[in-house]
Design a protein around this motif. Structure first.
Motif, short mmCIF file in Angstrom:
data_model
loop_
_atom_site.label_atom_id
_atom_site.label_comp_id
_atom_site.label_asym_id
_atom_site.label_seq_id
_atom_site.Cartn_x
_atom_site.Cartn_y
_atom_site.Cartn_z
N GLN A 15 -20.89 34.54 -36.48
CA GLN A 15 -19.93 35.02 -35.48
C GLN A 15 -18.77 35.76 -36.13
O GLN A 15 -18.30 36.78 -35.62
CB GLN A 15 -19.42 33.85 -34.66
CG GLN A 15 -18.61 34.27 -33.44
CD GLN A 15 -19.44 35.08 -32.45
OE1 GLN A 15 -20.51 34.63 -32.03
NE2 GLN A 15 -18.97 36.27 -32.11
N VAL A 16 -18.28 35.25 -37.28
CA VAL A 16 -17.20 35.93 -37.99
C VAL A 16 -17.64 37.34 -38.40
O VAL A 16 -16.90 38.32 -38.24
CB VAL A 16 -16.77 35.12 -39.23
CG1 VAL A 16 -15.78 35.92 -40.08
CG2 VAL A 16 -16.15 33.80 -38.81
N LEU A 70 -20.08 39.16 -37.09
CA LEU A 70 -20.27 39.97 -35.89
C LEU A 70 -18.94 40.45 -35.33
O LEU A 70 -18.78 41.64 -34.98
CB LEU A 70 -21.01 39.16 -34.83
CG LEU A 70 -21.28 39.84 -33.49
CD1 LEU A 70 -22.23 41.02 -33.67
CD2 LEU A 70 -21.86 38.84 -32.49
N ASP A 71 -17.95 39.57 -35.26
CA ASP A 71 -16.64 39.93 -34.72
C ASP A 71 -15.96 41.01 -35.56
O ASP A 71 -15.14 41.78 -35.02
CB ASP A 71 -15.74 38.69 -34.67
CG ASP A 71 -16.16 37.69 -33.60
OD1 ASP A 71 -16.98 38.06 -32.74
OD2 ASP A 71 -15.68 36.54 -33.64
N ALA A 72 -16.30 41.09 -36.84
CA ALA A 72 -15.70 42.09 -37.71
C ALA A 72 -16.43 43.44 -37.65
O ALA A 72 -16.01 44.39 -38.31
CB ALA A 72 -15.69 41.59 -39.15
N GLY A 73 -17.49 43.50 -36.87
CA GLY A 73 -18.26 44.74 -36.80
C GLY A 73 -19.14 44.98 -38.00
O GLY A 73 -19.59 46.11 -38.25
N THR A 82 -13.68 30.19 -42.89
CA THR A 82 -13.96 29.58 -41.60
C THR A 82 -15.02 28.50 -41.72
O THR A 82 -14.92 27.43 -41.11
CB THR A 82 -14.39 30.66 -40.59
OG1 THR A 82 -13.40 31.70 -40.55
CG2 THR A 82 -14.56 30.08 -39.20
#
Length: 255
Positions: free
Chosen positions: A46-47, A49-52, A26
């Motif tokens: 953000q990537v 964070l979005d993946a947990g 990304t």
């Protein structure tokens, strides 16, 4: 102490590696003239964070550094070899960029790095990046049960030295697992058939760092983090987290 991972732990590490691969992909897609290194750092954050997952780099404070690392990625541009702090610098056509990223998921880390140029590369930059990736591939191929850690290190050094590049001494790969940096150390030069035995369950980060000027000397920026070629030449840094298994090496940070 070197910790060998179980099959179930390797499966978790593969998921952490996928998060890192996604973040790097990304970031590379977003890297273009005018984009700042801080903006790339926000994208990677953000990537993750979005993946947990959580960043392996943010607030990491090794003994050599005066302060904790303030970013999610290391963003090293042109003559910066590794550990560049993402800041307000805006990318320009022709820049050579190395992005290093780590993420922790369910208690296990993944660590990987890529090098690329903004816009079409010069012949010298394309060759430098090509050789770094060839060294990474060659080293991965040696990470087989029954071998020795020196085989991995020798594969990197052989390609780098044959091409006339400098290799920063004292910096290289490392074990990966519950901590981002574990034993054993994985130098970028070594002797074949020497060193720590490669056993199934061993996980290492292999990370060639080549300096185009041919000198091994480097300087450290005032921030205590970024390593910079002493002659102003460009550098490339690539990395994968690799597991030694009974059936051969497995790249845990592959896309």
């Amino acid at each position: 102490m070197v910790e060998l991972k179980t099959e179930s732990e390797l499966a978790v590490m593969r998921e952490a590696g996928r998060v890192v691969a996604r973040a790097l992909h990304t970031v590379r897609d977003a890297a273009r003239p005018g984009v700042s290194l801080l903006e790339l750092d926000t994208i990677a954050a953000q990537v993750i964070l979005d993946a947990g997952a959580v960043s392996s780099f943010l607030n990491y404070h090794p003994r050599f550094a005066p302060t904790p690392f303030p970013g999610v990625i290391c963003a090293s541009v042109n003559d910066v070899i590794v550990h560049g702090i993402p800041d307000g610098y805006r990318l320009r056509d022709g820049d050579l960029v190395s992005i290093d990223c780590g993420a922790c998921l369910d208690g296990f880390h993944g660590d990987s790095a890529i090098s690329f140029t903004i816009g079409p590369p010069t012949e010298a930059d394309a060759t430098l990046i090509k050789h770094a990736n060839e060294a990474l591939d060659a080293a991965i191929d040696t990470a087989r049960a029954g071998g020795r850690l020196g085989d991995v290190s020798a594969a990197v050094g052989r390609i780098g030295r044959a091409a006339g590049y400098g290799i920063p001494q004292g910096f290289g790969g490392h074990g990966v697992g519950r901590r981002m940096h574990e034993e054993p150390s994985v130098p970028n030069e070594g002797q074949p058939n020497r060193g720590f035995p490669l056993r199934p369950g061993l996980v290492i980060a292999i990370e060639p760092m080549f300096m185009a000027g041919g000198h091994d000397h480097f300087t450290t920026d005032p921030d205590g983090w970024a390593l910079r070629t002493s002659d102003g030449s460009r550098a490339a840094h690539v990395e994968h987290t690799v597991a030694v298994t009974e059936s051969g090496p497995v790249v845990l940070t592959a896309p």
